[in-house]
Structures are given as C-alpha cells and as structure tokens.
Design a protein around this motif. Sequence first.
Motif, PDB file in Angstrom:
ATOM      1  N   SER A  45       0.825  -1.210   0.000  1.00  0.00           N
ATOM      2  CA  SER A  45       0.000   0.000   0.000  1.00  0.00           C
ATOM      3  C   SER A  45       0.858   1.258   0.000  1.00  0.00           C
ATOM      4  CB  SER A  45      -0.943   0.002   1.207  1.00  0.00           C
ATOM      5  OG  SER A  45      -1.975  -0.946   1.044  1.00  0.00           O
ATOM      6  N   THR A  46       1.985   1.212   0.709  1.00  0.00           N
ATOM      7  CA  THR A  46       2.899   2.348   0.717  1.00  0.00           C
ATOM      8  C   THR A  46       3.495   2.567  -0.667  1.00  0.00           C
ATOM      9  OG1 THR A  46       3.445   1.891   3.036  1.00  0.00           O
ATOM     10  CG2 THR A  46       4.947   3.328   1.815  1.00  0.00           C
ATOM     11  N   ALA A  47       3.906   1.486  -1.310  1.00  0.00           N
ATOM     12  CA  ALA A  47       4.467   1.587  -2.659  1.00  0.00           C
ATOM     13  C   ALA A  47       3.432   2.111  -3.646  1.00  0.00           C
ATOM     14  CB  ALA A  47       4.981   0.221  -3.105  1.00  0.00           C
ATOM     15  N   LEU A  48       2.212   1.644  -3.504  1.00  0.00           N
ATOM     16  CA  LEU A  48       1.156   2.067  -4.418  1.00  0.00           C
ATOM     17  C   LEU A  48       0.851   3.554  -4.265  1.00  0.00           C
ATOM     18  CD1 LEU A  48      -0.724   1.115  -6.595  1.00  0.00           C
ATOM     19  CD2 LEU A  48      -2.328   0.364  -4.851  1.00  0.00           C
ATOM     20  N   ARG A  49       1.003   4.064  -3.060  1.00  0.00           N
ATOM     21  CA  ARG A  49       0.803   5.501  -2.834  1.00  0.00           C
ATOM     22  C   ARG A  49       1.769   6.319  -3.681  1.00  0.00           C
ATOM     23  NH1 ARG A  49       1.394   6.936   3.241  1.00  0.00           N
ATOM     24  NH2 ARG A  49       3.617   7.044   2.770  1.00  0.00           N
ATOM     25  N   GLU A  50       2.995   5.835  -3.816  1.00  0.00           N
ATOM     26  CA  GLU A  50       3.992   6.540  -4.614  1.00  0.00           C
ATOM     27  C   GLU A  50       3.713   6.439  -6.112  1.00  0.00           C
ATOM     28  OE1 GLU A  50       7.276   8.326  -3.811  1.00  0.00           O
ATOM     29  OE2 GLU A  50       5.593   8.754  -2.494  1.00  0.00           O
ATOM     30  N   LEU A  51       3.036   5.365  -6.531  1.00  0.00           N
ATOM     31  CA  LEU A  51       2.782   5.152  -7.956  1.00  0.00           C
ATOM     32  C   LEU A  51       1.440   5.713  -8.413  1.00  0.00           C
ATOM     33  CD1 LEU A  51       4.032   1.462  -8.328  1.00  0.00           C
ATOM     34  CD2 LEU A  51       5.251   3.551  -8.944  1.00  0.00           C
ATOM     35  N   ASN A  52       0.630   6.165  -7.487  1.00  0.00           N
ATOM     36  CA  ASN A  52      -0.692   6.681  -7.838  1.00  0.00           C
ATOM     37  C   ASN A  52      -0.570   7.773  -8.902  1.00  0.00           C
ATOM     38  OD1 ASN A  52      -3.112   8.422  -7.701  1.00  0.00           O
ATOM     39  ND2 ASN A  52      -3.701   7.084  -6.020  1.00  0.00           N
ATOM     40  N   ALA A 282     -20.521 -10.355  12.627  1.00  0.00           N
ATOM     41  CA  ALA A 282     -20.127  -8.994  12.978  1.00  0.00           C
ATOM     42  C   ALA A 282     -18.856  -9.026  13.821  1.00  0.00           C
ATOM     43  CB  ALA A 282     -21.247  -8.301  13.734  1.00  0.00           C
ATOM     44  N   LEU A 283     -17.912  -8.157  13.492  1.00  0.00           N
ATOM     45  CA  LEU A 283     -16.659  -8.012  14.227  1.00  0.00           C
ATOM     46  C   LEU A 283     -16.616  -6.624  14.858  1.00  0.00           C
ATOM     47  CD1 LEU A 283     -14.273  -9.538  11.514  1.00  0.00           C
ATOM     48  CD2 LEU A 283     -15.286 -10.703  13.485  1.00  0.00           C
ATOM     49  N   PRO A 284     -15.715  -6.389  15.808  1.00  0.00           N
ATOM     50  CA  PRO A 284     -15.642  -5.057  16.427  1.00  0.00           C
ATOM     51  C   PRO A 284     -15.407  -3.960  15.391  1.00  0.00           C
ATOM     52  CG  PRO A 284     -14.378  -6.641  17.700  1.00  0.00           C
ATOM     53  CD  PRO A 284     -14.786  -7.344  16.443  1.00  0.00           C
ATOM     54  N   GLN A 285     -16.028  -2.813  15.618  1.00  0.00           N
ATOM     55  CA  GLN A 285     -15.847  -1.680  14.722  1.00  0.00           C
ATOM     56  C   GLN A 285     -14.414  -1.146  14.785  1.00  0.00           C
ATOM     57  OE1 GLN A 285     -18.854   1.144  16.058  1.00  0.00           O
ATOM     58  NE2 GLN A 285     -20.080   0.732  14.230  1.00  0.00           N
ATOM     59  N   LEU A 286     -14.008  -0.507  13.688  1.00  0.00           N
ATOM     60  CA  LEU A 286     -12.767   0.263  13.683  1.00  0.00           C
ATOM     61  C   LEU A 286     -13.116   1.704  14.047  1.00  0.00           C
ATOM     62  CD1 LEU A 286     -10.895  -0.834  10.418  1.00  0.00           C
ATOM     63  CD2 LEU A 286     -10.196  -1.293  12.774  1.00  0.00           C
ATOM     64  N   PRO A 287     -12.700   2.192  15.208  1.00  0.00           N
ATOM     65  CA  PRO A 287     -13.055   3.563  15.584  1.00  0.00           C
ATOM     66  C   PRO A 287     -12.232   4.615  14.849  1.00  0.00           C
ATOM     67  CG  PRO A 287     -11.701   2.563  17.285  1.00  0.00           C
ATOM     68  CD  PRO A 287     -11.990   1.481  16.281  1.00  0.00           C
ATOM     69  N   GLU A 288     -11.080   4.207  14.310  1.00  0.00           N
ATOM     70  CA  GLU A 288     -10.175   5.121  13.621  1.00  0.00           C
ATOM     71  C   GLU A 288      -9.307   4.303  12.669  1.00  0.00           C
ATOM     72  OE1 GLU A 288      -7.944   6.895  16.744  1.00  0.00           O
ATOM     73  OE2 GLU A 288      -6.902   5.036  17.277  1.00  0.00           O
ATOM     74  N   PRO A 289      -8.554   4.965  11.784  1.00  0.00           N
ATOM     75  CA  PRO A 289      -7.707   4.200  10.864  1.00  0.00           C
ATOM     76  C   PRO A 289      -6.723   3.311  11.618  1.00  0.00           C
ATOM     77  CG  PRO A 289      -7.867   6.481  10.150  1.00  0.00           C
ATOM     78  CD  PRO A 289      -8.511   6.414  11.507  1.00  0.00           C
ATOM     79  N   PRO A 290      -6.510   2.091  11.141  1.00  0.00           N
ATOM     80  CA  PRO A 290      -5.530   1.216  11.802  1.00  0.00           C
ATOM     81  C   PRO A 290      -4.126   1.793  11.678  1.00  0.00           C
ATOM     82  CG  PRO A 290      -6.286   0.251   9.735  1.00  0.00           C
ATOM     83  CD  PRO A 290      -7.144   1.442   9.980  1.00  0.00           C
ATOM     84  N   GLN A 291      -3.301   1.493  12.662  1.00  0.00           N
ATOM     85  CA  GLN A 291      -1.925   1.979  12.673  1.00  0.00           C
ATOM     86  C   GLN A 291      -0.999   0.928  12.059  1.00  0.00           C
ATOM     87  OE1 GLN A 291      -1.150   5.234  13.841  1.00  0.00           O
ATOM     88  NE2 GLN A 291      -3.393   5.220  13.652  1.00  0.00           N
ATOM     89  N   ALA A 292      -0.049   1.402  11.261  1.00  0.00           N
ATOM     90  CA  ALA A 292       0.892   0.495  10.600  1.00  0.00           C
ATOM     91  C   ALA A 292       2.280   1.105  10.625  1.00  0.00           C
ATOM     92  CB  ALA A 292       0.458   0.229   9.162  1.00  0.00           C
ATOM     93  N   MET A 293       3.282   0.277  10.391  1.00  0.00           N
ATOM     94  CA  MET A 293       4.650   0.766  10.293  1.00  0.00           C
ATOM     95  C   MET A 293       4.768   1.743   9.122  1.00  0.00           C
ATOM     96  SD  MET A 293       6.610  -0.466  12.664  1.00  0.00           S
ATOM     97  CE  MET A 293       8.243  -0.212  11.955  1.00  0.00           C
ATOM     98  N   ASN A 294       5.624   2.730   9.289  1.00  0.00           N
ATOM     99  CA  ASN A 294       5.842   3.725   8.238  1.00  0.00           C
ATOM    100  C   ASN A 294       7.060   3.325   7.407  1.00  0.00           C
ATOM    101  OD1 ASN A 294       6.053   5.933   6.610  1.00  0.00           O
ATOM    102  ND2 ASN A 294       6.653   7.364   8.227  1.00  0.00           N
ATOM    103  N   TYR A 295       6.803   2.828   6.195  1.00  0.00           N
ATOM    104  CA  TYR A 295       7.884   2.421   5.298  1.00  0.00           C
ATOM    105  C   TYR A 295       8.088   3.423   4.164  1.00  0.00           C
ATOM    106  CZ  TYR A 295       7.405  -2.129   7.584  1.00  0.00           C
ATOM    107  OH  TYR A 295       7.353  -3.144   8.508  1.00  0.00           O
ATOM    108  N   TRP A 296       7.430   4.571   4.258  1.00  0.00           N
ATOM    109  CA  TRP A 296       7.460   5.497   3.137  1.00  0.00           C
ATOM    110  C   TRP A 296       8.852   6.079   2.908  1.00  0.00           C
ATOM    111  CZ3 TRP A 296       8.732  10.643   2.462  1.00  0.00           C
ATOM    112  CH2 TRP A 296       8.399  11.178   1.207  1.00  0.00           C
ATOM    113  N   GLN A 297       9.242   6.091   1.650  1.00  0.00           N
ATOM    114  CA  GLN A 297      10.414   6.820   1.181  1.00  0.00           C
ATOM    115  C   GLN A 297      10.113   7.253  -0.247  1.00  0.00           C
ATOM    116  OE1 GLN A 297      14.380   5.431   1.838  1.00  0.00           O
ATOM    117  NE2 GLN A 297      13.786   4.096   3.531  1.00  0.00           N
TER     118      GLN A 297
END
Length: 300
Positions: A45-52, A282-297
């Motif tokens: 997903s991080t790589a795709l952000r750069e290619l958008n 039904a699973l628990p709601q996501l109250p906010e965006p999930p947190q992930a490692m930052n691999y962006w460069q």
Amino acid sequence: MSALEQRIEDFLQAPLAAAFLVLADRNDLDGDQLADPATACTLASTALRELNPWSGGTRPAVVRADVLEAARPLRSLLAAVLADERNSWWDAPLQRDAQLLLTGREDRQPDPFQVPVPVGPIGSWETYAQKPVHALITSTELAVPAGEPIRSSAHAELACGASDWDPAYPVDQRRLQVAEHARIAEVHSAADWHALSTRYGDPATHHGSDSSLREVAEIDNGLAPTWSALAADYDGVHLSFAGLLSALYVPVSSPQSGTTTLWAWDWECTHWIRSVFIDTTALPQLPEPPQAMNYWQPLG
C-alpha cells in the motif's frame, strides 16, 4: 524457463512489485520480515501511494521507469520471497471463509444478501475505474496475531494507502462466508486481466482509453469487462496479492482487443456482482484508521 523464473521476470517488469522491492531494500527488510502478511500488505500500500497517477509528484511514467530500474539488482531477494512457502497466500485462490467486509458510515456498499447483478452495457465510469459500479468489495483476512491492526490488505490501504476510499469512522467490520457454489474469476497476473477484458469486453461500447490517464500518467487503460456479460459465468472477481503486485500498471496487448492496463484496483480484494454468501459475522468496529509501520520513502 521454470514457473518460478517466469514469475520472477513478471514481477521485475511490474512497477508495483518493483516499488515493493525497492522500499523493502531501503527499509532493510529481509525475507523473514517480508513473510509477515501484515508487513507485506503495508509495504504494498505504501508503494502504491507513490505510484498513484494522481499523486501530484514526479510524472508517474518516470517514477514507474525509475523503480523498474532500481529493482533490477534485487532479483535474489525477489527469488527468495517468491520461493518461500510462507508466501503461498500471495497467489492462493479466494479463501471462502475469510472474506472481510469493511464499511464506513457513508459508504454505499450493498447489503451482502442483496448485491445487485449488473445489467446492460458497461458505463463510462466502469470502463475508467475498471470496476462494477454497484459491487460489494471484500478483502481476505490475513493469518496474523490477534492484536495485529493490519488484518487484511484493505486495512493496509486504510492505514497508508492513497486510493479514493476515505471512509467515515467508525468502520463496520464483518466476516462473510462464501458459498461453495460461488464462481470466482481469479486475477493473478496482467495476462489474467487482459484475458477477462478480452473475453467479456465489448469493443463496440469502448470509445478509447481515458485521455487524462494517457496524458498525465501514460496509461492506456483500454477495454474493461462488461460486468453483465461476466455475470453470466462468474459471481465475483478476485485480485490476489500476487496479482496486485504483478498486474498493476503492466500493459498487455493482443490483436483481438488492443492494450489493457489494470490500474484502478488498490488492494487484494474481490468485487462481488451477485449475492453468494451463506453467513455473516459482525466483528468489532474500527473507531479510527488502523496503525501500521511507516515504510514510506520517495521513489521519484
């Protein structure tokens, strides 16, 4: 050439797979770390952000060319990752008991038991976006520890992607059980997408690729499946994780249908065009965006 060697070549010619490798190398991620599904999805997903193509940075075609060149020395890393049995899920067929449906408060996803079957010719937006307009979209639940926030490729997109999916929180989560009789078209490569578009696309309704995509990003999106025609044979189209990495931004041409380039699917997912679900949990709601490692460069 062995099947593995051919797959390596396919990945090295795919901009997203190349960007995935380059970011892995720049973040000092080895084969063991890339065998973690949450890490792999986050990196993609991080790589795709750069290619958008609409990211507004360096010309998209230049970025794609740069990452393809930068990935060439990383062949051994790619070979190890593709040969690793822990990554067999990358191109596995749809897992019918692990489909996650994420729905924001303002999302217009249909009810799982009332998915409308497409009718009539393909619309202009469907050709541009390469998706059925009223589909239900799921992503496969990953084999990760209970406390891991990145539970699917869709979760990784919410954490660090750049698609036009920007849900209002809280986001509802449901696990869907897909019936055994459901017919799934599998897309594991650019050739698979081209074959679907060739078989189910209608050249008579195709008025050419999107001019903005051609001018800004040098992408020839080409023919897309007519979803009403595809619905005669299939209930959903699954883009595997390997398909995501190896198919996006890869043009395939044939005399029959010209050039097609899958560009608008942003994570491992299935677009459902018919209700083929036998249970929902039904699973628990996501109250906010999930947190992930930052691999962006920056890649450009």
